[in-house]
Design a protein around this motif. Structure first.
Motif, PDB file in Angstrom:
ATOM      1  N   ARG B 229     -17.594   3.462   7.689  1.00 12.37           N
ATOM      2  CA  ARG B 229     -17.709   3.366   6.232  1.00 12.37           C
ATOM      3  C   ARG B 229     -17.028   4.545   5.556  1.00 12.37           C
ATOM      4  N   TRP B 230     -17.163   5.706   6.140  1.00 13.47           N
ATOM      5  CA  TRP B 230     -16.537   6.900   5.580  1.00 13.47           C
ATOM      6  C   TRP B 230     -15.009   6.778   5.621  1.00 13.47           C
ATOM      7  N   SER B 231     -14.514   6.304   6.740  1.00  9.17           N
ATOM      8  CA  SER B 231     -13.075   6.116   6.886  1.00  9.17           C
ATOM      9  C   SER B 231     -12.554   5.105   5.853  1.00  9.17           C
ATOM     10  N   LEU B 233     -13.948   4.300   3.073  1.00  4.24           N
ATOM     11  CA  LEU B 233     -14.141   4.859   1.743  1.00  4.24           C
ATOM     12  C   LEU B 233     -13.034   5.866   1.397  1.00  4.24           C
ATOM     13  N   LEU B 234     -12.671   6.711   2.349  1.00  2.71           N
ATOM     14  CA  LEU B 234     -11.608   7.686   2.087  1.00  2.71           C
ATOM     15  C   LEU B 234     -10.285   6.955   1.873  1.00  2.71           C
ATOM     16  N   HIS B 235     -10.085   5.909   2.644  1.00  2.00           N
ATOM     17  CA  HIS B 235      -8.844   5.162   2.527  1.00  2.00           C
ATOM     18  C   HIS B 235      -8.754   4.471   1.158  1.00  2.00           C
ATOM     19  N   GLY B 237     -10.470   5.243  -1.469  1.00  2.00           N
ATOM     20  CA  GLY B 237     -10.469   6.284  -2.494  1.00  2.00           C
ATOM     21  C   GLY B 237      -9.084   6.878  -2.697  1.00  2.00           C
ATOM     22  N   THR B 238      -8.388   7.134  -1.594  1.00  2.00           N
ATOM     23  CA  THR B 238      -7.034   7.675  -1.693  1.00  2.00           C
ATOM     24  C   THR B 238      -6.141   6.724  -2.464  1.00  2.00           C
ATOM     25  N   ARG B 239      -6.296   5.428  -2.170  1.00  2.00           N
ATOM     26  CA  ARG B 239      -5.456   4.431  -2.843  1.00  2.00           C
ATOM     27  C   ARG B 239      -5.801   4.321  -4.320  1.00  2.00           C
ATOM     28  N   ALA B 240      -7.072   4.522  -4.645  1.00  2.00           N
ATOM     29  CA  ALA B 240      -7.501   4.357  -6.042  1.00  2.00           C
ATOM     30  C   ALA B 240      -6.989   5.483  -6.936  1.00  2.00           C
ATOM     31  N   ILE B 241      -6.730   6.642  -6.355  1.00  2.00           N
ATOM     32  CA  ILE B 241      -6.236   7.759  -7.169  1.00  2.00           C
ATOM     33  C   ILE B 241      -4.765   7.503  -7.503  1.00  2.00           C
ATOM     34  N   PRO B 242      -4.391   7.632  -8.771  1.00  2.00           N
ATOM     35  CA  PRO B 242      -2.998   7.328  -9.136  1.00  2.00           C
ATOM     36  C   PRO B 242      -2.016   8.291  -8.476  1.00  2.00           C
ATOM     37  N   ASN B 243      -0.801   7.824  -8.247  1.00  2.00           N
ATOM     38  CA  ASN B 243       0.242   8.680  -7.681  1.00  2.00           C
ATOM     39  C   ASN B 243       0.684   9.728  -8.704  1.00  2.00           C
ATOM     40  N   PRO B 244       1.333  10.806  -8.222  1.00  2.00           N
ATOM     41  CA  PRO B 244       1.758  11.863  -9.147  1.00  2.00           C
ATOM     42  C   PRO B 244       2.708  11.318 -10.216  1.00  2.00           C
ATOM     43  N   MET B 247       6.428  11.609  -9.765  1.00  2.00           N
ATOM     44  CA  MET B 247       7.052  10.819  -8.703  1.00  2.00           C
ATOM     45  C   MET B 247       7.280   9.381  -9.159  1.00  2.00           C
TER      46      MET B 247
END
Lengths: 248, 248
Positions: B229-231, B233-235, B237-244, B247
């Motif tokens: 679940r943690w893995s 969730l991190l995955h 979560g990373t995708r949900a954060i917008p790209n810079p 870029m």
């Protein structure tokens, strides 16, 4: 302390470095640790440096001034501008590391001061794809390969789990930069010796796209947002996972 | 390598230790590193050990057999069963560390083999609340306080960010154990030298609640679920954060 990260992906090369140096905890300072070593129509070469600042500055200066060599017309200089491949460039940097080790390094060790240093060397020459090397104290080096498409130097451990989980060679550049920021965020959260500004270089494999050079300042809004959202997400995620059944 | 974690919370004391030891990467083995040192109607004392196994085993055995002392009727033994407070218990363990250092430690150092070790000592005596100590090579020690309510020894860095973010002295015991598992999951993901089984001890401050002793086996379903679940969730979560934005 210092934290530097290099990622060699299908889409290109990313290099990131913080700017904090410290001797003990009472002598913090700010130095650029992402260096442009060679730039020309056929080559762009960068380095990130970690470890003893006097050693790495010596290495960078030796590289930029050129290493001594005997030529047919007396003394000449060898520099990264003559290297035919990134492998040859890494050999030249390795030689500079060895020269610095024989002078500054030995003197430091005689005083029981660590002369340890590490360098990430990345870039491209001619029509070859970007390459990334991790260089050690002895001037030896290893090359980044797709199985583990990143190298870290300095304070590596806090920021490693997110890279292990999320960065693959087919990760898009923008996604990789975001993961890199999360990695720096983890290092900065647990070690005062890593701090913004963070310098960033992105070299797309596609030569039609420009090389990006960017500094993430202390108050950078995007980095702050990434850090805040990540913190909120970890907190909410921790709460969402059920407690151990044997503790019920 | 090894990873051990102690958390001293308002609700009680938690101690966790993995069971992997290794000499190099080609000599892995399994040893229990969470030890019950003293148990009686008025006291329960545990230790977690990291570092050179021959040193820590010597220390544990010295403690369990009792340290030599001259008494009015000739030689007698001093043990944790006579310590009046956890501070006195820590002093006795510190003395055992010094004895081991003078014998095994010095011999190892003469061969340039690291004799480094670290010990977490936790428990309670009489009506005093639980206490937790971090013990160093010299036999000196520090005591856990509410500002940073945990100590780590061994492979500490990968698993530290989650503790920094989530564990406070008012964190409930079950929540803290869950965060501890996430911390071990991070350490195991990035270092082969940390592995299940994980031994766990939970000593509630409320004496009406029993002390829990539990082993998380290699195939433990709850730990697997936390890890998965943690893995995920991190995955996500990373995708949900917008790209810079630079870029785009």
């Amino acid at each position: 302390m210092t934290y530097c990260l290099g990622m060699l992906l299908d889409e290109g090369l990313v290099m990131m470095a913080d700017t904090r140096t410290n001797a003990g905890v009472d002598n913090f300072s700010m130095y650029k640790k992402l260096h442009l070593l060679a730039e020309g129509p056929d080559r762009t070469i960068y380095a990130c440096t970690a470890g003893n600042l006097s050693v790495t500055q010596t290495v960078m200066t030796l590289i930029c001034e050129g290493l001594a060599a005997e030529g047919p017309e007396g003394e000449m200089r060898r520099s990264l501008h003559e290297a035919g491949t990134m492998f040859r460039a890494a050999q030249l940097v390795g030689e500079a590391i060895q020269i610095a080790g024989r002078s500054v390094g030995r003197a430091l060790e005689s005083l029981n001061i660590s002369a340890n240093s590490a360098i990430l060397l990345g870039g491209r020459i001619g029509n070859q794809p970007p390459a990334l090397f991790l260089m050690y104290d002895a001037g030896n080096f290893i090359q980044c390969k797709p199985e583990v498409p990143f190298f870290q130097i300095g304070e590596t451990k806090y920021g490693r789990p997110i890279l292990d989980r999320e960065v693959r060679s087919d990760t898009p550049l923008a996604e990789a930069v975001k993961c890199g920021f999360l990695s720096f965020d983890a290092a900065m959260a647990s070690n005062l010796g890593v701090a913004r500004p963070i310098d960033l270089m992105v070299m797309p494999s596609d030569r039609r796209r420009p090389i990006l050079s960017h500094r993430v300042e202390r108050d950078d809004a995007y980095f702050n947002e990434v850090s805040k959202r990540w913190s909120d997400l970890l907190h909410a995620g921790t709460r969402a996972i059920p407690n151990p059944p044997f503790m019920a």
